[in-house]
Scaffold this motif. Structure first.
Motif, PDB file in Angstrom:
ATOM      1  N   SER A  94     -19.159 -22.642 -32.568  1.00 42.28           N
ATOM      2  CA  SER A  94     -18.955 -22.507 -31.130  1.00 42.28           C
ATOM      3  C   SER A  94     -19.766 -23.565 -30.390  1.00 42.28           C
ATOM      4  O   SER A  94     -20.691 -24.165 -30.947  1.00 42.28           O
ATOM      5  N   GLN A  95     -19.438 -23.755 -29.108  1.00 42.05           N
ATOM      6  CA  GLN A  95     -20.206 -24.693 -28.290  1.00 42.05           C
ATOM      7  C   GLN A  95     -21.670 -24.272 -28.200  1.00 42.05           C
ATOM      8  O   GLN A  95     -22.561 -25.113 -28.291  1.00 42.05           O
ATOM      9  N   VAL A  96     -21.898 -23.005 -28.034  1.00 43.03           N
ATOM     10  CA  VAL A  96     -23.268 -22.494 -27.903  1.00 43.03           C
ATOM     11  C   VAL A  96     -24.075 -22.808 -29.163  1.00 43.03           C
ATOM     12  O   VAL A  96     -25.206 -23.318 -29.087  1.00 43.03           O
ATOM     13  N   ASP A  97     -23.495 -22.511 -30.335  1.00 45.08           N
ATOM     14  CA  ASP A  97     -24.211 -22.759 -31.597  1.00 45.08           C
ATOM     15  C   ASP A  97     -24.441 -24.254 -31.834  1.00 45.08           C
ATOM     16  O   ASP A  97     -25.526 -24.662 -32.248  1.00 45.08           O
ATOM     17  N   THR A 135     -27.913 -29.115 -24.252  1.00 41.29           N
ATOM     18  CA  THR A 135     -27.522 -27.893 -23.541  1.00 41.29           C
ATOM     19  C   THR A 135     -26.033 -27.626 -23.728  1.00 41.29           C
ATOM     20  O   THR A 135     -25.238 -28.552 -23.912  1.00 41.29           O
ATOM     21  N   GLN A 136     -25.670 -26.358 -23.663  1.00 38.06           N
ATOM     22  CA  GLN A 136     -24.264 -25.975 -23.807  1.00 38.06           C
ATOM     23  C   GLN A 136     -23.454 -26.497 -22.625  1.00 38.06           C
ATOM     24  O   GLN A 136     -22.313 -26.909 -22.788  1.00 38.06           O
ATOM     25  N   LYS A 137     -24.059 -26.533 -21.456  1.00 36.43           N
ATOM     26  CA  LYS A 137     -23.363 -27.028 -20.269  1.00 36.43           C
ATOM     27  C   LYS A 137     -22.991 -28.504 -20.447  1.00 36.43           C
ATOM     28  O   LYS A 137     -21.870 -28.908 -20.165  1.00 36.43           O
ATOM     29  N   ARG A 175     -16.374 -30.053 -34.139  1.00 31.10           N
ATOM     30  CA  ARG A 175     -16.872 -28.683 -33.982  1.00 31.10           C
ATOM     31  C   ARG A 175     -15.886 -27.692 -34.593  1.00 31.10           C
ATOM     32  O   ARG A 175     -16.285 -26.741 -35.275  1.00 31.10           O
ATOM     33  N   ALA A 209     -24.579 -26.693 -29.589  1.00 26.66           N
ATOM     34  CA  ALA A 209     -25.562 -27.191 -28.628  1.00 26.66           C
ATOM     35  C   ALA A 209     -26.979 -26.828 -29.058  1.00 26.66           C
ATOM     36  O   ALA A 209     -27.884 -27.661 -29.015  1.00 26.66           O
ATOM     37  N   LYS A 210     -27.147 -25.598 -29.497  1.00 24.09           N
ATOM     38  CA  LYS A 210     -28.469 -25.136 -29.924  1.00 24.09           C
ATOM     39  C   LYS A 210     -28.955 -25.919 -31.147  1.00 24.09           C
ATOM     40  O   LYS A 210     -30.086 -26.385 -31.194  1.00 24.09           O
ATOM     41  N   LYS A 211     -28.084 -26.089 -32.136  1.00 26.72           N
ATOM     42  CA  LYS A 211     -28.494 -26.768 -33.377  1.00 26.72           C
ATOM     43  C   LYS A 211     -28.677 -28.268 -33.186  1.00 26.72           C
ATOM     44  O   LYS A 211     -29.496 -28.883 -33.864  1.00 26.72           O
ATOM     45  N   GLY A 237     -20.207 -28.851 -23.034  1.00 25.08           N
ATOM     46  CA  GLY A 237     -18.928 -28.470 -22.454  1.00 25.08           C
ATOM     47  C   GLY A 237     -18.363 -29.563 -21.552  1.00 25.08           C
ATOM     48  O   GLY A 237     -17.166 -29.858 -21.576  1.00 25.08           O
TER      49      GLY A 237
END
Length: 138
Positions: A65-68, A76-78, A59, A70-72, A81
Motif C-alpha cells: 500500500s501507499q502507507v506501507d 510521507t504518504q501524502k 508498488r 511511504a513508511k518503509k 500519493g
C-alpha cells in the motif's frame, strides 16, 4: 643519408606518425583514468526520475500500500500519493529513497533499448538472474 620526398623527409613522417599515435594513446589512458564515474559519486550520471506510473506499478508488483511504502522508504504518504497522481514532480531525495527501497526488493525499472534519450516502453520487473541485452535499465 635520408631520402627526400618532395619537401618532407621520411624521418619527419615517421616522427609525426609516432607522435600522433603516442598522443592518441595518452588521451585514451587519460580518459580511462579520469572517467571513473562508478567510483566517484560526484561524477555519476544522474539517474532518471521515477514517474508516478512507474512508482505505482512497482508498488503493485510487490503488493504494498501507499502507507506501507511511504513508511518503509522514509517519505510521507501524502508526498507519495502526489507523486503517483502527477500532482507534484518527485524530488531527487525522494527518488533516491524509493529507488533504494525498490532495489532492496529486487525491483528493476526498464525501458526499450533505443539510441535516443527519450524513454520508450518503460516498465517494471523483477530483477532477472541474467540481464536481457535488448532492454536497458533506467
Amino acid at each position: 643519408m635520408l631520402r627526400r620526398i618532395g619537401t618532407r623527409s621520411i624521418a619527419s613522417d615517421v616522427f609525426n606518425y609516432i607522435f600522433i599515435n603516442a598522443f592518441q594513446v595518452f588521451l585514451d589512458v587519460f580518459y580511462v583514468f579520469f572517467d571513473l564515474r562508478r567510483d566517484n559519486p560526484f561524477l555519476q550520471v544522474m539517474t532518471t526520475l521515477l514517474t508516478g506510473d512507474l512508482i505505482r506499478a512497482a508498488r503493485a508488483l510487490i503488493g504494498m500500500s501507499q502507507v506501507d511504502l511511504a513508511k518503509k522508504a522514509g517519505i510521507t504518504q501524502k508526498a507519495l500519493g502526489e507523486f503517483e497522481l502527477g500532482k507534484r514532480q518527485i524530488t531527487a531525495r525522494a527518488n533516491d529513497k524509493l529507488r533504494r527501497f525498490f532495489d532492496e526488493q529486487e525491483i528493476q525499472f526498464i525501458a526499450a533499448n533505443v539510441e535516443s534519450n527519450h524513454l520508450e516502453g518503460t516498465g517494471v520487473r523483477w530483477k532477472p538472474s541474467q540481464p536481457n541485452s535488448g532492454i536497458k535499465t533506467i
